[in-house]
Design an enzyme around this catalytic site. Structure first.
Site, PDB file in Angstrom:
ATOM      1  N   SER A  27      33.410  37.212  39.362  1.00  0.00           N
ATOM      2  CA  SER A  27      34.338  38.334  39.498  1.00  0.00           C
ATOM      3  C   SER A  27      35.120  38.489  38.198  1.00  0.00           C
ATOM      4  O   SER A  27      35.565  37.500  37.612  1.00  0.00           O
ATOM      5  CB  SER A  27      35.294  38.107  40.672  1.00  0.00           C
ATOM      6  OG  SER A  27      36.147  39.228  40.792  1.00  0.00           O
ATOM      7  N   LYS A  51      35.031  43.158  40.774  1.00  0.00           N
ATOM      8  CA  LYS A  51      36.338  42.733  40.274  1.00  0.00           C
ATOM      9  C   LYS A  51      37.278  42.606  41.472  1.00  0.00           C
ATOM     10  O   LYS A  51      37.156  43.351  42.445  1.00  0.00           O
ATOM     11  CB  LYS A  51      36.880  43.776  39.285  1.00  0.00           C
ATOM     12  CG  LYS A  51      38.325  43.537  38.816  1.00  0.00           C
ATOM     13  CD  LYS A  51      38.488  42.274  38.003  1.00  0.00           C
ATOM     14  CE  LYS A  51      39.949  42.038  37.582  1.00  0.00           C
ATOM     15  NZ  LYS A  51      40.115  40.724  36.913  1.00  0.00           N
ATOM     16  N   ASN A  75      41.682  34.948  28.755  1.00  0.00           N
ATOM     17  CA  ASN A  75      41.959  36.319  29.195  1.00  0.00           C
ATOM     18  C   ASN A  75      43.265  36.406  29.949  1.00  0.00           C
ATOM     19  O   ASN A  75      43.696  35.451  30.604  1.00  0.00           O
ATOM     20  CB  ASN A  75      40.811  36.857  30.063  1.00  0.00           C
ATOM     21  CG  ASN A  75      40.969  36.495  31.533  1.00  0.00           C
ATOM     22  OD1 ASN A  75      41.676  37.165  32.287  1.00  0.00           O
ATOM     23  ND2 ASN A  75      40.309  35.401  31.940  1.00  0.00           N
ATOM     24  N   MET A  77      43.759  39.725  31.782  1.00  0.00           N
ATOM     25  CA  MET A  77      43.368  41.117  32.052  1.00  0.00           C
ATOM     26  C   MET A  77      44.430  41.845  32.861  1.00  0.00           C
ATOM     27  O   MET A  77      44.638  43.053  32.681  1.00  0.00           O
ATOM     28  CB  MET A  77      42.042  41.141  32.823  1.00  0.00           C
ATOM     29  CG  MET A  77      40.897  40.382  32.161  1.00  0.00           C
ATOM     30  SD  MET A  77      40.522  40.979  30.524  1.00  0.00           S
ATOM     31  CE  MET A  77      39.758  42.538  30.929  1.00  0.00           C
ATOM     32  N   ASN A 131      40.515  35.983  46.387  1.00  0.00           N
ATOM     33  CA  ASN A 131      41.017  35.377  45.143  1.00  0.00           C
ATOM     34  C   ASN A 131      42.419  34.831  45.381  1.00  0.00           C
ATOM     35  O   ASN A 131      43.380  35.591  45.475  1.00  0.00           O
ATOM     36  CB  ASN A 131      41.021  36.431  44.039  1.00  0.00           C
ATOM     37  CG  ASN A 131      41.439  35.872  42.685  1.00  0.00           C
ATOM     38  OD1 ASN A 131      41.783  34.691  42.579  1.00  0.00           O
ATOM     39  ND2 ASN A 131      41.421  36.709  41.675  1.00  0.00           N
ATOM     40  N   CYS A 134      46.475  34.417  42.799  1.00  0.00           N
ATOM     41  CA  CYS A 134      47.283  35.628  42.731  1.00  0.00           C
ATOM     42  C   CYS A 134      48.747  35.264  42.794  1.00  0.00           C
ATOM     43  O   CYS A 134      49.127  34.286  43.431  1.00  0.00           O
ATOM     44  CB  CYS A 134      46.924  36.557  43.884  1.00  0.00           C
ATOM     45  SG  CYS A 134      45.318  37.323  43.632  1.00  0.00           S
ATOM     46  N   GLY A 225      34.564  29.595  30.055  1.00  0.00           N
ATOM     47  CA  GLY A 225      33.503  29.236  29.112  1.00  0.00           C
ATOM     48  C   GLY A 225      33.223  27.750  29.039  1.00  0.00           C
ATOM     49  O   GLY A 225      33.743  26.947  29.818  1.00  0.00           O
ATOM     50  N   GLY A 275      30.648  33.999  34.009  1.00  0.00           N
ATOM     51  CA  GLY A 275      31.740  34.822  33.483  1.00  0.00           C
ATOM     52  C   GLY A 275      31.622  35.026  31.987  1.00  0.00           C
ATOM     53  O   GLY A 275      31.066  36.024  31.517  1.00  0.00           O
ATOM     54  N   THR A 276      32.128  34.056  31.220  1.00  0.00           N
ATOM     55  CA  THR A 276      32.162  34.195  29.758  1.00  0.00           C
ATOM     56  C   THR A 276      30.785  34.493  29.164  1.00  0.00           C
ATOM     57  O   THR A 276      30.653  35.381  28.312  1.00  0.00           O
ATOM     58  CB  THR A 276      32.750  32.913  29.128  1.00  0.00           C
ATOM     59  OG1 THR A 276      34.086  32.728  29.630  1.00  0.00           O
ATOM     60  CG2 THR A 276      32.812  33.032  27.603  1.00  0.00           C
TER      61      THR A 276
HETATM   62  O1  YRO Z   1      43.700  38.699  34.538  1.00  0.00           O
HETATM   63  C1  YRO Z   1      42.930  38.839  35.502  1.00  0.00           C
HETATM   64  O2  YRO Z   1      42.650  39.949  35.999  1.00  0.00           O
HETATM   65  C2  YRO Z   1      42.337  37.602  36.052  1.00  0.00           C
HETATM   66  N1  YRO Z   1      41.725  36.769  35.149  1.00  0.00           N
HETATM   67  C3  YRO Z   1      41.155  35.581  35.562  1.00  0.00           C
HETATM   68  O3  YRO Z   1      40.619  34.824  34.752  1.00  0.00           O
HETATM   69  N2  YRO Z   1      41.196  35.254  36.884  1.00  0.00           N
HETATM   70  C4  YRO Z   1      41.794  36.067  37.804  1.00  0.00           C
HETATM   71  O4  YRO Z   1      41.779  35.697  38.982  1.00  0.00           O
HETATM   72  C5  YRO Z   1      42.406  37.283  37.390  1.00  0.00           C
HETATM   73  C6  YRO Z   1      43.086  38.144  38.402  1.00  0.00           C
HETATM   74  C7  YRO Z   1      44.358  37.528  38.982  1.00  0.00           C
HETATM   75  C8  YRO Z   1      45.551  37.376  38.061  1.00  0.00           C
HETATM   76  C9  YRO Z   1      45.305  36.228  37.077  1.00  0.00           C
HETATM   77  C10 YRO Z   1      45.883  38.631  37.283  1.00  0.00           C
HETATM   78  C11 YRO Z   1      46.755  37.018  38.887  1.00  0.00           C
END
Ligand code: YRO
Length: 315
Positions: A27, A51, A75, A77, A131, A134, A225, A275-276
């Site tokens: 994801s 996602k 990341n 994101m 997930n 959160c 990674g 993922g990576t």
């Molecule tokens: O930043 C993300 O959307 C993200 N990145 C991750 O490596 N894992 C995740 O579960 C998420 C979404 C959840 C959160 C980190 C933004 C709270």
């Protein structure tokens, strides 16, 4: 008698759902938009994982928000996604690709989870991945590091879904935490585990620029990674041991080769997510991993995924 060519079976089953191939996207990796999800459908990914979806659509954090380096990636994101209504509408057409569709859901508060899960369940994804990395109430750790909150969320989701669902957990670094989460899962069972999410709140520095490498949160972000593979393997093994293999595990973390997939299987994973390596290499990564895993199996005399799962030797 003619010699028989052994073609290893790369298919697998998780919570009663058959996957034509045991690897798929993690994801977050190339799975936000309709175009990305359809490209996964056309690829040799063994499934389509979305996602993590929130109640409302989100643009996510300012860029740069993902950075890859020699041994991994970082990341922050910030959950860019189309919002759960859009994914609920997309799921039927994604299922037409003939492989499992896994809906990843994320709440910004505890009550988001049952609301999203109830609606998405009606769109009939094959599996739902909750997930737990959160944010919870500010000042508290993420839900996956708050065992009471984790148990409440699992119970609330279970009450509203009629699809198999699992939890994507953050990495734990102490056996007491593995035991605490195993206790949660004993009292509030799930159908599978996805292990692990990125290693949170890391900091990567570019010494040349004397700078952080991603913009959000002063450069802090989740590590993925190659460098996190041992952390993933440890978490897979710990939960495999805790449940004696009775909860199927999807391994995630640091897979870049067929041998890496094989290690995840030995630790106890029945399928893996990428993922990576998918971010860096694109969809052809799935063809390469399939070929490499088949080669490993053939060399070692394994006929398929099931025969390797959990077969790690201790000394
Ligand atoms: O930043 C993300 O959307 C993200 N990145 C991750 O490596 N894992 C995740 O579960 C998420 C979404 C959840 C959160 C980190 C933004 C709270």
């Amino acid at each position: 008698m003619a010699s028989q060519t052994l073609v290893p079976d790369l298919s697998t089953t998780i919570a009663g759902v058959r996957f034509p191939l045991c690897f798929m996207n993690a994801s977050g990796a190339r799975c936000v938009t309709r175009a990305e999800l359809e490209a996964l459908g056309r690829s040799t990914s063994g499934a389509i994982v979305t996602k993590s979806m929130t109640r409302e659509p989100r643009v996510g954090n300012p860029e740069p928000r993902y950075f890859a380096f020699a041994d991994g990636s970082i990341n922050s994101m910030g959950l860019p996604n189309l919002g759960y209504h859009a994914y609920a509408e997309l799921i039927p057409s994604l299922k037409a690709f003939g492989k499992p569709v896994i809906a990843s859901i994320a709440g910004l508060c505890e009550d988001d989870f049952p609301d999203i899960a109830g609606t998405i369940s009606k769109a009939a994804p094959d599996l739902i991945e909750v997930n737990l990395s959160c944010p919870n109430i500010p000042g508290k750790p993420q839900i996956g590091y708050d065992f009471d909150a984790s148990e409440r969320v699992i119970r609330k989701v279970r009450a509203v879904v009629d699809r198999p669902f699992g939890v994507k957990l953050p990495p734990y670094f102490d056996p007491a935490h593995h035991a605490a989460m195993a206790g949660v899962l004993q009292r509030a069972p799930v159908d599978f585990l996805s292990l692990i999410n990125s290693v949170g709140n890391a900091l990567v520095i570019d010494p040349e620029r004397e700078s952080v490498v991603i913009k959000p949160k002063g450069g802090f972000g989740g590590l993925g990674g190659a460098m996190i593979k041992p952390v993933a393997l440890a978490n897979i093994r710990a939960f495999w041991n805790a449940f004696q293999g009775r909860i199927p595990i999807i391994g995630v973390g640091g897979i870049g080769s067929g041998t890496d997939v094989f290690e995840h299987l030995l630790a106890g994973a029945s399928a893996v997510q990428i993922g990576t390596a998918l971010m860096e290499e694109g969809l052809p990564v799935f063809d390469r991993l399939g070929q490499e895993l088949a080669t490993v199996f053939a060399k070692k005399g394994y006929h398929g995924v099931e025969s390797a799962v959990g077969r790690l030797k201790e000394l």
